[in-house]
Design a protein around this motif. Structure first.
Motif, PDB file in Angstrom:
ATOM      1  N   THR A  54      -2.537   3.182 -13.397  1.00 62.00           N
ATOM      2  CA  THR A  54      -2.093   4.115 -13.085  1.00 62.00           C
ATOM      3  C   THR A  54      -2.239   4.197 -12.115  1.00 62.00           C
ATOM      4  N   GLY A  55      -3.445   3.424 -11.655  1.00 66.11           N
ATOM      5  CA  GLY A  55      -4.220   3.255 -10.076  1.00 66.11           C
ATOM      6  C   GLY A  55      -3.125   2.382  -9.260  1.00 66.11           C
ATOM      7  N   CYS A  56      -3.191   0.978  -9.943  1.00 63.46           N
ATOM      8  CA  CYS A  56      -2.119  -0.329  -9.251  1.00 63.46           C
ATOM      9  C   CYS A  56      -1.125   0.741  -9.175  1.00 63.46           C
ATOM     10  N   VAL A  57      -0.350   1.759 -10.143  1.00 63.69           N
ATOM     11  CA  VAL A  57       0.940   2.411  -9.570  1.00 63.69           C
ATOM     12  C   VAL A  57       0.764   3.544  -8.067  1.00 63.69           C
ATOM     13  N   LEU A  58      -0.377   3.663  -8.059  1.00 65.11           N
ATOM     14  CA  LEU A  58      -0.490   4.514  -6.814  1.00 65.11           C
ATOM     15  C   LEU A  58      -0.681   3.414  -5.654  1.00 65.11           C
ATOM     16  N   VAL A  59      -1.451   2.299  -5.780  1.00 71.60           N
ATOM     17  CA  VAL A  59      -2.035   1.703  -4.740  1.00 71.60           C
ATOM     18  C   VAL A  59      -0.495   1.181  -4.192  1.00 71.60           C
ATOM     19  N   THR A  60       0.129   0.464  -4.905  1.00 75.03           N
ATOM     20  CA  THR A  60       2.191  -0.417  -5.260  1.00 75.03           C
ATOM     21  C   THR A  60       2.570   0.977  -4.228  1.00 75.03           C
ATOM     22  N   GLU A  61       2.358   2.357  -4.393  1.00 79.16           N
ATOM     23  CA  GLU A  61       3.452   3.427  -3.983  1.00 79.16           C
ATOM     24  C   GLU A  61       3.056   3.497  -2.001  1.00 79.16           C
ATOM     25  N   ALA A  62       1.783   3.498  -2.134  1.00 73.23           N
ATOM     26  CA  ALA A  62       0.952   4.512  -1.117  1.00 73.23           C
ATOM     27  C   ALA A  62       1.768   2.733   0.456  1.00 73.23           C
ATOM     28  N   LEU A  63       1.873   1.644  -0.052  1.00 73.19           N
ATOM     29  CA  LEU A  63       1.886   0.623   0.590  1.00 73.19           C
ATOM     30  C   LEU A  63       3.921   0.892   0.424  1.00 73.19           C
ATOM     31  N   GLN A  64       4.892   0.882  -0.015  1.00 71.06           N
ATOM     32  CA  GLN A  64       5.735   1.388  -0.306  1.00 71.06           C
ATOM     33  C   GLN A  64       6.297   2.517   1.138  1.00 71.06           C
ATOM     34  N   VAL A  65       5.942   3.273   0.442  1.00 69.32           N
ATOM     35  CA  VAL A  65       5.685   4.666   1.579  1.00 69.32           C
ATOM     36  C   VAL A  65       5.579   4.377   2.810  1.00 69.32           C
ATOM     37  N   ALA A  66       4.421   4.075   3.214  1.00 67.93           N
ATOM     38  CA  ALA A  66       3.930   3.297   4.422  1.00 67.93           C
ATOM     39  C   ALA A  66       5.096   2.392   5.031  1.00 67.93           C
ATOM     40  N   LEU A  67       5.749   1.476   4.165  1.00 69.56           N
ATOM     41  CA  LEU A  67       6.519   0.740   5.126  1.00 69.56           C
ATOM     42  C   LEU A  67       7.651   1.228   5.105  1.00 69.56           C
ATOM     43  N   ALA A 120     -12.306  -3.167 -10.893  1.00 69.61           N
ATOM     44  CA  ALA A 120     -11.214  -4.269 -11.345  1.00 69.61           C
ATOM     45  C   ALA A 120     -11.349  -4.291 -11.621  1.00 69.61           C
ATOM     46  N   GLN A 121     -10.551  -3.405 -12.986  1.00 65.31           N
ATOM     47  CA  GLN A 121      -8.933  -4.187 -13.850  1.00 65.31           C
ATOM     48  C   GLN A 121      -8.057  -3.213 -12.522  1.00 65.31           C
ATOM     49  N   THR A 122      -8.270  -2.045 -12.038  1.00 60.84           N
ATOM     50  CA  THR A 122      -7.086  -1.376 -11.180  1.00 60.84           C
ATOM     51  C   THR A 122      -7.033  -2.903 -10.472  1.00 60.84           C
ATOM     52  N   ALA A 123      -7.970  -3.387  -9.287  1.00 58.87           N
ATOM     53  CA  ALA A 123      -7.334  -4.513  -8.387  1.00 58.87           C
ATOM     54  C   ALA A 123      -6.911  -5.948  -9.307  1.00 58.87           C
ATOM     55  N   PHE A 124      -7.263  -5.973 -10.398  1.00 61.39           N
ATOM     56  CA  PHE A 124      -6.523  -7.119 -10.774  1.00 61.39           C
ATOM     57  C   PHE A 124      -5.223  -6.784 -11.008  1.00 61.39           C
ATOM     58  N   GLU A 125      -4.963  -5.432 -11.742  1.00 65.42           N
ATOM     59  CA  GLU A 125      -3.619  -5.081 -11.905  1.00 65.42           C
ATOM     60  C   GLU A 125      -2.873  -5.436 -10.742  1.00 65.42           C
ATOM     61  N   THR A 126      -3.510  -4.688  -9.506  1.00 64.96           N
ATOM     62  CA  THR A 126      -2.393  -4.763  -8.336  1.00 64.96           C
ATOM     63  C   THR A 126      -2.420  -6.344  -7.887  1.00 64.96           C
ATOM     64  N   ARG A 127      -2.997  -6.696  -8.171  1.00 67.31           N
ATOM     65  CA  ARG A 127      -2.777  -8.187  -7.143  1.00 67.31           C
ATOM     66  C   ARG A 127      -1.344  -9.199  -8.139  1.00 67.31           C
ATOM     67  N   MET A 128      -2.026  -8.953  -9.598  1.00 63.99           N
ATOM     68  CA  MET A 128      -0.869  -9.286 -10.127  1.00 63.99           C
ATOM     69  C   MET A 128       0.386  -8.449 -10.588  1.00 63.99           C
ATOM     70  N   LEU A 129       0.401  -7.448  -9.885  1.00 57.02           N
ATOM     71  CA  LEU A 129       2.276  -7.195  -9.267  1.00 57.02           C
ATOM     72  C   LEU A 129       2.722  -7.549  -8.211  1.00 57.02           C
ATOM     73  N   LEU A 130       1.612  -7.382  -7.046  1.00 62.83           N
ATOM     74  CA  LEU A 130       2.369  -8.267  -6.037  1.00 62.83           C
ATOM     75  C   LEU A 130       2.977 -10.074  -6.048  1.00 62.83           C
ATOM     76  N   ARG A 131       1.636 -10.402  -6.992  1.00 63.79           N
ATOM     77  CA  ARG A 131       2.160 -11.940  -7.463  1.00 63.79           C
ATOM     78  C   ARG A 131       3.747 -11.972  -7.775  1.00 63.79           C
ATOM     79  N   ASN A 132       4.027 -11.282  -8.076  1.00 60.37           N
ATOM     80  CA  ASN A 132       5.046 -11.223  -9.377  1.00 60.37           C
ATOM     81  C   ASN A 132       6.592 -10.979  -8.307  1.00 60.37           C
ATOM     82  N   GLY A 133       7.600 -11.975  -7.505  1.00 61.37           N
ATOM     83  CA  GLY A 133       8.203 -12.130  -7.526  1.00 61.37           C
ATOM     84  C   GLY A 133       9.613 -11.325  -8.299  1.00 61.37           C
ATOM     85  N   GLU A 134       9.562 -11.254  -9.288  1.00 55.24           N
ATOM     86  CA  GLU A 134      11.434 -10.120  -9.269  1.00 55.24           C
ATOM     87  C   GLU A 134      10.503  -8.668  -9.366  1.00 55.24           C
TER      88      GLU A 134
END
Length: 239
Positions: free
Chosen positions: A100-113, A4-18
């Motif tokens: 760390t889980g948030c970072v890995l999820v975001t990186e997976a999206l970045q690498v795929a894109l 739950a915390q990993t999902a929350f951290e990921t959502r917060m990161l993806l909502r941050n425009g900067e």
């Protein structure tokens, strides 16, 4: 709680425009721009994108694991978010693991894109995918440790300035776009020891030329990961 915390951290990161600009838009724009326009010299066989794609994958890892994480964690520490979460039922180790889980999820999206865009531009990757993953994971560990160390020891404003300055300097002098061979020999030997240089060089040697496992680059990244994570664990202040 950890998921739950990993999902929350990921959502917060993806909502941050900067942060989204830093982690996704900048590497993508650089990939398209420098692949299409002959602005900087590249090395090695193949097209320009074959040289640029590995370096910009390394930049994406650094932007998320180091710059983005350092800035976000630094301001969470300033506003007392970390202190409150540290007193919650969520253990402190789980909070850092969720980041760390948030970072890995975001990186997976970045690498795929970035990979999809690079393939559309004519990228022809080579090498062993498992070795590529090992480099990306070690690079993530190295930059995460350094990012948490900065966020846990400096004021939030200082972290913001320092993290962005380091990002720009390593973009220019880390072998991401400009080959390290363009620098003087004395400077080159120092730059090769930087984590961004080891990550970009290791990825490029495999993905561009199909070389074997880059043990020297893996060793450099492992050293930075151990030093960074150990220092972060020792000196990180929660308030």
């Amino acid at each position: 709680m950890l998921l739950a915390q990993t999902a929350f951290e990921t959502r917060m990161l993806l909502r941050n425009g900067e942060q989204l600009l830093l982690t996704v838009v900048i590497p993508t724009v650089l990939l398209v721009l420098f692949s299409a326009v002959d602005i900087v010299a590249v090395e090695g066989p193949g097209k320009r994108v074959d040289f640029l794609a590995p370096g910009l994958l390394a930049l994406a890892v650094m932007s998320t694991a180091f710059t983005g994480q350092a800035i976000a964690t630094g301001f969470e520490r300033r506003y007392g978010v970390l202190k409150r979460l540290g007193a919650s039922p969520l253990p402190r180790w789980a909070l850092l693991t969720a980041k760390t889980g948030c970072v890995l999820v975001t990186e997976a999206l970045q690498v795929a894109l970035l990979s999809v865009i690079a393939l559309a531009l004519g990228w022809s990757p080579q090498g062993n995918p498992l070795s590529v993953i090992a480099l990306l994971v070690l690079g993530t560990a190295a930059f995460s440790g350094l990012g948490l160390l900065m966020a846990g020891t400096l004021r939030a404003e200082a972290t913001l300035a320092a993290a962005n300055l380091v990002f720009i300097l390593l973009l220019l002098a880390g072998g991401v776009i400009v080959p390290l061979s363009k620098f003087p020999a004395a400077v080159q030997s120092v730059l090769e020891l930087l984590p961004i240089a080891a990550l970009s060089d290791g990825l490029r040697s495999m993905l561009q030329t199909g070389a074997g496992v880059p043990w020297a680059d893996l060793g450099i990244l492992a050293g930075w990961a151990v030093l960074g994570l150990a220092a972060a664990a020792r000196f990180f202040r929660w308030e």
